[in-house]
Design a protein around this motif. Structure first.
Motif, PDB file in Angstrom:
ATOM      1  N   LYS A  50      44.458  46.677  30.654  1.00 26.07           N
ATOM      2  CA  LYS A  50      43.188  47.102  31.231  1.00 26.07           C
ATOM      3  C   LYS A  50      42.771  48.448  30.627  1.00 26.07           C
ATOM      4  O   LYS A  50      43.613  49.195  30.108  1.00 26.07           O
ATOM      5  N   ILE A  74      39.987  51.851  31.430  1.00 18.24           N
ATOM      6  CA  ILE A  74      38.979  52.534  32.237  1.00 18.24           C
ATOM      7  C   ILE A  74      37.986  53.199  31.286  1.00 18.24           C
ATOM      8  O   ILE A  74      38.376  53.855  30.322  1.00 18.24           O
ATOM      9  N   GLU A  77      34.178  52.521  35.121  1.00 22.35           N
ATOM     10  CA  GLU A  77      34.339  51.073  35.043  1.00 22.35           C
ATOM     11  C   GLU A  77      35.764  50.696  34.629  1.00 22.35           C
ATOM     12  O   GLU A  77      36.384  51.376  33.825  1.00 22.35           O
ATOM     13  N   LEU A  78      36.235  49.585  35.176  1.00 25.08           N
ATOM     14  CA  LEU A  78      37.547  49.047  34.836  1.00 25.08           C
ATOM     15  C   LEU A  78      37.366  47.662  34.224  1.00 25.08           C
ATOM     16  O   LEU A  78      36.728  46.790  34.818  1.00 25.08           O
ATOM     17  N   ARG A 114      34.512  42.847  33.449  1.00 26.87           N
ATOM     18  CA  ARG A 114      34.505  44.038  34.289  1.00 26.87           C
ATOM     19  C   ARG A 114      35.107  43.690  35.640  1.00 26.87           C
ATOM     20  O   ARG A 114      34.617  42.818  36.351  1.00 26.87           O
ATOM     21  N   HIS A 143      34.183  48.836  39.560  1.00 25.03           N
ATOM     22  CA  HIS A 143      33.356  49.965  39.120  1.00 25.03           C
ATOM     23  C   HIS A 143      33.099  50.898  40.290  1.00 25.03           C
ATOM     24  O   HIS A 143      33.126  50.492  41.454  1.00 25.03           O
ATOM     25  N   VAL A 175      43.899  54.639  41.557  1.00 23.58           N
ATOM     26  CA  VAL A 175      43.737  53.620  40.524  1.00 23.58           C
ATOM     27  C   VAL A 175      43.850  52.211  41.091  1.00 23.58           C
ATOM     28  O   VAL A 175      43.060  51.323  40.740  1.00 23.58           O
ATOM     29  N   PHE A 219      40.876  51.677  43.184  1.00 24.74           N
ATOM     30  CA  PHE A 219      39.711  52.035  42.384  1.00 24.74           C
ATOM     31  C   PHE A 219      38.608  52.634  43.264  1.00 24.74           C
ATOM     32  O   PHE A 219      37.468  52.177  43.317  1.00 24.74           O
TER      33      PHE A 219
END
Length: 259
Positions: free
Chosen positions: A182, A184, A194-195, A203, A206, A241, A244
């Motif tokens: 992944k 960021i 955004e991840l 995506r 976010h 994280v 998120f």
């Protein structure tokens, strides 16, 4: 204007001050004030701390400062020097190389380290390429493209573009997590964190903050928290994280950049 930019970057690098953090204090000693090329964009320590590298936005490449000698020792001229626009650099110790992005040509120039001999140029496939990150687990590079609003995922060995990942406007800071599965991305004009899943470009998550300019990100060793600078709102956000989500924010001084 160029003189002012030059002065401030060198000044903050070597300025002597006494800093207090609660009951602790740190005293820094001034080493000097040094001139370099036009519009230095970034300050990068080499992995062995022997050199400091200055990519130059309005010049022919990057300058090298010797820490032990207290002086600039070399200007490295990159390919397409007349196009200028050298923005961000990255050392990859595992490969013994240094990479520098050139916005105006949407390319990365690779040099060996420690001798800084030119090796190759990699096309990013984007427009106005800036920030570079490397995943040792996947052996891939990611580059944020400021004007094409996407991230280039590049195979390191071949230099071939694997895919581009669309982002919100003006992506800047990047950080690989979960072994490169992944990434960021920070949208400076788009005002979002955004991840993305790297393999598919999907995506996943976010975070949107109104009237924000997200710039730089660092993540702790356990990938528990990320810290993001917002230049417009003069804030640093602490991101959980796994959730998120922003869990803490602090007001800082004007236009916070890299940390």
């Amino acid at each position: 204007m160029q003189v002012r930019k030059l002065f401030f970057i060198c000044f903050f690098l070597f300025f002597a001050a006494s800093l207090s953090f609660g009951n602790d204090s740190i005293t820094l000693k001034k080493r000097g004030l040094y001139s370099c090329g036009k519009q230095p964009k970034q300050v990068i320590f080499s992995p062995d701390s022997k050199y400091i590298i200055f990519p130059l936005l309005d010049d022919s490449g990057f300058d090298i400062f010797s820490v032990s000698e207290n002086k600039f020792i070399k200007r490295v001229t990159c390919p397409s020097p007349k196009s200028k626009g050298f923005a961000e650099g990255l050392f990859i110790p595992q490969k013994s190389v240094f990479l520098i992005s050139q916005m105006t040509t949407a390319s990365l120039h690779e040099f060996s380290y420690p001798d800084f001999e030119y090796k190759r140029t990699i096309s990013t496939g984007g427009v106005w390429s800036k920030f570079i990150v490397y995943s040792p687990e996947k052996n891939i590079l990611a580059v944020s493209n400021w004007l094409s609003n996407d991230i280039s995922i590049i195979d390191y060995d071949s230099g071939n573009l694997i895919r581009t990942i669309p982002t919100k406007a003006a992506p800047r800071g990047l950080y690989f997590i979960e072994g490169g599965d992944k990434i960021i991305s920070l949208a400076f004009d788009g005002g979002e964190i955004e991840l993305f899943e790297v393999a598919s470009g999907e995506r996943l998550e976010h975070i949107a903050v109104k009237k924000s300019c997200m710039r730089h990100i660092v993540v702790d060793a356990g990938e528990t928290f990320a810290y993001v600078s917002d230049m417009y709102n003069r804030k640093i956000y602490k991101i959980n994280v796994s959730l998120f989500q922003i869990v803490y924010q602090i007001q800082v001084f004007n236009k916070p950049n890299s940390k």
